[in-house]
Design a protein around this motif. Sequence first.
Motif, PDB file in Angstrom:
ATOM      1  N   GLN A   1       0.815  -1.219   0.000  1.00  0.00           N
ATOM      2  CA  GLN A   1       0.000   0.000   0.000  1.00  0.00           C
ATOM      3  C   GLN A   1       0.850   1.272   0.000  1.00  0.00           C
ATOM      4  OE1 GLN A   1      -2.725  -0.663  -0.816  1.00  0.00           O
ATOM      5  NE2 GLN A   1      -3.771  -2.285   0.309  1.00  0.00           N
ATOM      6  N   GLN A   2       1.873   1.283  -0.845  1.00  0.00           N
ATOM      7  CA  GLN A   2       2.743   2.451  -0.895  1.00  0.00           C
ATOM      8  C   GLN A   2       1.992   3.699  -1.367  1.00  0.00           C
ATOM      9  OE1 GLN A   2       5.739   2.374   0.409  1.00  0.00           O
ATOM     10  NE2 GLN A   2       5.360   0.206   0.863  1.00  0.00           N
ATOM     11  N   HIS A   3       1.065   3.508  -2.295  1.00  0.00           N
ATOM     12  CA  HIS A   3       0.292   4.639  -2.799  1.00  0.00           C
ATOM     13  C   HIS A   3      -0.551   5.262  -1.678  1.00  0.00           C
ATOM     14  CE1 HIS A   3      -2.133   7.080  -5.481  1.00  0.00           C
ATOM     15  NE2 HIS A   3      -3.246   6.501  -5.034  1.00  0.00           N
ATOM     16  N   ALA A   4      -1.174   4.414  -0.874  1.00  0.00           N
ATOM     17  CA  ALA A   4      -2.002   4.917   0.233  1.00  0.00           C
ATOM     18  C   ALA A   4      -1.134   5.574   1.304  1.00  0.00           C
ATOM     19  CB  ALA A   4      -2.818   3.779   0.833  1.00  0.00           C
ATOM     20  N   LYS A   5       0.031   5.014   1.568  1.00  0.00           N
ATOM     21  CA  LYS A   5       0.939   5.613   2.559  1.00  0.00           C
ATOM     22  C   LYS A   5       1.396   6.994   2.108  1.00  0.00           C
ATOM     23  CE  LYS A   5       2.773   1.280   4.446  1.00  0.00           C
ATOM     24  NZ  LYS A   5       3.985   0.439   4.629  1.00  0.00           N
ATOM     25  N   ARG A   6       1.647   7.120   0.816  1.00  0.00           N
ATOM     26  CA  ARG A   6       2.035   8.425   0.278  1.00  0.00           C
ATOM     27  C   ARG A   6       0.894   9.428   0.479  1.00  0.00           C
ATOM     28  NH1 ARG A   6       5.622  12.423  -1.166  1.00  0.00           N
ATOM     29  NH2 ARG A   6       4.937  13.480  -3.067  1.00  0.00           N
ATOM     30  N   ALA A   7      -0.329   8.981   0.272  1.00  0.00           N
ATOM     31  CA  ALA A   7      -1.486   9.854   0.469  1.00  0.00           C
ATOM     32  C   ALA A   7      -1.600  10.286   1.924  1.00  0.00           C
ATOM     33  CB  ALA A   7      -2.760   9.151   0.018  1.00  0.00           C
ATOM     34  N   LEU A   8      -1.337   9.365   2.859  1.00  0.00           N
ATOM     35  CA  LEU A   8      -1.370   9.726   4.279  1.00  0.00           C
ATOM     36  C   LEU A   8      -0.313  10.774   4.598  1.00  0.00           C
ATOM     37  CD1 LEU A   8      -1.847   6.347   6.215  1.00  0.00           C
ATOM     38  CD2 LEU A   8      -3.574   8.033   5.599  1.00  0.00           C
ATOM     39  N   GLU A   9       0.852  10.656   3.996  1.00  0.00           N
ATOM     40  CA  GLU A   9       1.924  11.624   4.228  1.00  0.00           C
ATOM     41  C   GLU A   9       1.519  13.008   3.737  1.00  0.00           C
ATOM     42  OE1 GLU A   9       6.576  12.352   2.802  1.00  0.00           O
ATOM     43  OE2 GLU A   9       5.693  10.334   2.720  1.00  0.00           O
ATOM     44  N   ILE A  10       0.883  13.066   2.567  1.00  0.00           N
ATOM     45  CA  ILE A  10       0.417  14.355   2.035  1.00  0.00           C
ATOM     46  C   ILE A  10      -0.674  14.929   2.935  1.00  0.00           C
ATOM     47  CG2 ILE A  10      -0.760  15.450   0.086  1.00  0.00           C
ATOM     48  CD1 ILE A  10       0.608  13.351  -1.721  1.00  0.00           C
ATOM     49  N   ALA A  11      -1.602  14.057   3.359  1.00  0.00           N
ATOM     50  CA  ALA A  11      -2.685  14.512   4.228  1.00  0.00           C
ATOM     51  C   ALA A  11      -2.141  15.078   5.536  1.00  0.00           C
ATOM     52  CB  ALA A  11      -3.640  13.356   4.513  1.00  0.00           C
ATOM     53  N   ALA A  12      -1.168  14.400   6.131  1.00  0.00           N
ATOM     54  CA  ALA A  12      -0.593  14.859   7.391  1.00  0.00           C
ATOM     55  C   ALA A  12       0.203  16.149   7.205  1.00  0.00           C
ATOM     56  CB  ALA A  12       0.298  13.773   7.977  1.00  0.00           C
TER      57      ALA A  12
ATOM     58  N   PRO B   1     -12.923  -5.179   1.415  1.00  0.00           N
ATOM     59  CA  PRO B   1     -12.696  -5.573   2.820  1.00  0.00           C
ATOM     60  C   PRO B   1     -11.334  -6.239   2.989  1.00  0.00           C
ATOM     61  CG  PRO B   1     -14.889  -6.239   2.091  1.00  0.00           C
ATOM     62  CD  PRO B   1     -14.167  -5.763   0.868  1.00  0.00           C
ATOM     63  N   GLY B   2     -10.660  -5.900   4.070  1.00  0.00           N
ATOM     64  CA  GLY B   2      -9.372  -6.517   4.374  1.00  0.00           C
ATOM     65  C   GLY B   2      -8.188  -5.929   3.649  1.00  0.00           C
ATOM     66  N   SER B   3      -8.366  -4.815   2.971  1.00  0.00           N
ATOM     67  CA  SER B   3      -7.246  -4.231   2.224  1.00  0.00           C
ATOM     68  C   SER B   3      -6.370  -3.336   3.089  1.00  0.00           C
ATOM     69  CB  SER B   3      -7.778  -3.434   1.024  1.00  0.00           C
ATOM     70  OG  SER B   3      -8.673  -2.423   1.444  1.00  0.00           O
ATOM     71  N   GLY B   4      -6.795  -3.045   4.320  1.00  0.00           N
ATOM     72  CA  GLY B   4      -5.962  -2.274   5.241  1.00  0.00           C
ATOM     73  C   GLY B   4      -6.398  -0.837   5.440  1.00  0.00           C
ATOM     74  N   LYS B   5      -7.617  -0.498   5.090  1.00  0.00           N
ATOM     75  CA  LYS B   5      -8.081   0.895   5.222  1.00  0.00           C
ATOM     76  C   LYS B   5      -8.072   1.351   6.677  1.00  0.00           C
ATOM     77  CE  LYS B   5     -12.083   0.026   3.279  1.00  0.00           C
ATOM     78  NZ  LYS B   5     -11.914  -1.413   3.046  1.00  0.00           N
ATOM     79  N   THR B   6      -8.636   0.515   7.558  1.00  0.00           N
ATOM     80  CA  THR B   6      -8.693   0.892   8.976  1.00  0.00           C
ATOM     81  C   THR B   6      -7.302   0.947   9.590  1.00  0.00           C
ATOM     82  OG1 THR B   6     -10.887  -0.119   9.171  1.00  0.00           O
ATOM     83  CG2 THR B   6      -9.696   0.298  11.208  1.00  0.00           C
ATOM     84  N   MET B   7      -6.428   0.006   9.230  1.00  0.00           N
ATOM     85  CA  MET B   7      -5.055   0.022   9.727  1.00  0.00           C
ATOM     86  C   MET B   7      -4.352   1.317   9.343  1.00  0.00           C
ATOM     87  SD  MET B   7      -3.410  -3.781   9.290  1.00  0.00           S
ATOM     88  CE  MET B   7      -1.869  -3.206   9.991  1.00  0.00           C
ATOM     89  N   LEU B   8      -4.527   1.723   8.101  1.00  0.00           N
ATOM     90  CA  LEU B   8      -3.894   2.962   7.642  1.00  0.00           C
ATOM     91  C   LEU B   8      -4.432   4.166   8.412  1.00  0.00           C
ATOM     92  CD1 LEU B   8      -4.001   2.176   3.829  1.00  0.00           C
ATOM     93  CD2 LEU B   8      -1.912   2.668   5.111  1.00  0.00           C
ATOM     94  N   ALA B   9      -5.745   4.236   8.561  1.00  0.00           N
ATOM     95  CA  ALA B   9      -6.349   5.391   9.235  1.00  0.00           C
ATOM     96  C   ALA B   9      -5.891   5.490  10.680  1.00  0.00           C
ATOM     97  CB  ALA B   9      -7.869   5.290   9.160  1.00  0.00           C
ATOM     98  N   ARG B  10      -5.816   4.374  11.377  1.00  0.00           N
ATOM     99  CA  ARG B  10      -5.443   4.399  12.787  1.00  0.00           C
ATOM    100  C   ARG B  10      -3.962   4.727  12.992  1.00  0.00           C
ATOM    101  NH1 ARG B  10      -9.265   3.041  16.228  1.00  0.00           N
ATOM    102  NH2 ARG B  10     -11.158   2.016  15.465  1.00  0.00           N
ATOM    103  N   ARG B  11      -3.179   4.664  11.947  1.00  0.00           N
ATOM    104  CA  ARG B  11      -1.767   5.013  12.059  1.00  0.00           C
ATOM    105  C   ARG B  11      -1.470   6.429  11.590  1.00  0.00           C
ATOM    106  NH1 ARG B  11      -2.652   0.062  12.383  1.00  0.00           N
ATOM    107  NH2 ARG B  11      -1.179  -1.464  13.248  1.00  0.00           N
ATOM    108  N   LEU B  12      -2.472   7.127  11.108  1.00  0.00           N
ATOM    109  CA  LEU B  12      -2.258   8.508  10.685  1.00  0.00           C
ATOM    110  C   LEU B  12      -1.795   9.411  11.829  1.00  0.00           C
ATOM    111  CD1 LEU B  12      -2.374  10.730   8.577  1.00  0.00           C
ATOM    112  CD2 LEU B  12      -4.846  10.889   8.939  1.00  0.00           C
ATOM    113  N   PRO B  13      -2.360   9.308  13.050  1.00  0.00           N
ATOM    114  CA  PRO B  13      -1.866  10.185  14.127  1.00  0.00           C
ATOM    115  C   PRO B  13      -0.381  10.004  14.437  1.00  0.00           C
ATOM    116  CG  PRO B  13      -3.981   9.221  14.738  1.00  0.00           C
ATOM    117  CD  PRO B  13      -3.535   8.521  13.488  1.00  0.00           C
TER     118      PRO B  13
END
Length: 515
Positions: free
Chosen positions: A198-209, A221-233
């Motif tokens: 999920q490098q693309h999604a991680k990059r998006a989190l970095e831009i968002a932060a 389901p199960g692609s890691g959406k919730t895991m990614l969101a909970r690690r944004l903080p």
Amino acid sequence: MYASVNGIALLGIQGEPILVEVDISNGIPCFDLVGLPSSSVREAKERVRAAIRNSGFEFPLGRITANLAPADLRKDGPGYDLGLALGILCANGILNGDKLRSIAVIGELALDGSVRPVHGVLPMAAAARCAGFTEVIVPAGNLQEARLVEGILTVPVRHLRHAIQYLKEGSLPPESQPSLSSPAGNNLFDDLADVRGQQHAKRALEIAASGNHNLVLIGPPGSGKTMLARRLPSILPPLLHEESLEVTMIHSTAGSFKETASLLSVPPFRSPHHSISAAGLIGGGTIPKPGEVSLAHCGVLFLDEMPEFNKIALEVLRQPLEEGKVTIARANASLTYPSRFLLVGAMNPCPCGYFGQDRETGGESCTCTPYLVQKYRNRLSGPLLDRIDLHVEVPRIRFTDIHSMEPAENSSEVLKRVQKARSIQQQRFPRRTTPTNSLMTAHEVRKFCPLTKEAAGMLRDAFEKLALSVRAHDRILKMARTIADLEEAEIIDSSHVAEAIQYRSLDRKRRISSC
């Protein structure tokens, strides 16, 4: 016989000094409470009566009139009990009222005379200091919260007798002074390195932060959406002092502040269930209380299964997303709560969750009709999506990514880049409390988002082909500005604009479906 005691009323996250006036006169014994009290304040009469008697003092037999001034200010909560009891004892000649002139009194009384903690002590203690009081008497359970306010003496009491002893002798018994716990460390968030692929999604989190941009994660389901969101903080910078004080006051008012010896210094993370009402999300009640959007102030509001939320609840997010505050108007009060948060939504691509998946590549097949797919996506209205900067597709994780031995980048490494981008924005907006690109005005977008000729042409083509709104156009520019800041570039070029445009996937799909 007349006496007065200083108290503090709570209006939103602001304290307001009030005067508790008590008059005892001859007549048929009764206890009248006036001054626009709520039902919880009216019930204080019986609590105060029992507390005084069970503390070993005689409750006066006469006509007692207590007034909470100013009379046009609505009073709510049990925090006036201790002030009422001390006022009655002063009017009855048991205490010297002169000693209370420079003291503010806060606390709820139990029937046995013990003093219970109340919500909102931090903003009330701050208001007492601003009003010029030198001391504030608070419940012992609120001691650490009250001591966060500097410049005023905090007096903790566990019982009505302890408050009386302090006013008579100037000292507290040893049992009234609670032990202070050590400062609590920052909450430890899960690390971004736990997410495989999920490098693309991680990059998006970095831009968002980096720019405080809202985003929605779309995937099966199960692609890691919730895991990614909970690690944004974990990749958000610590709160500034002004932000930390404001966030702590909100949580103190809502009663969700945990007793620590320090202000809340990490961005809050709130994840309400999709069954929450609009009032629970925005705030409400007869005396409006802060909702989830205010509790997420300066942090993250995560809406998992976003299309399942009530449509009315989702639509009320539009004002706080745009203005960074919520105004709740009632007949008795109109209160404003800050609500500048980073919105993160998670949703499936369709009702069954497998749209775009193929059994031949190891995924499940979608069983939804095109009508159902479009109906599901339309649960998020266009005006709401316009206010969400990044639409990020999170594909199914491959087996090779799960079992890869290559170490993933951890949150601390990403945080360094985020902080560097934030420092550039701090220099760009030196007078702002929260200097981020997402808060740029239209004038600032024109001033701080210069484009190369190629970048301008690319943005023009996207605007026309995707039929973007002016708001979506400006949000693409703000994202491109953040991407350029991450690369420490002064001018926004075509690569920055191209990356920003690709995060508007729902705009592209809506455009295709309408053709």
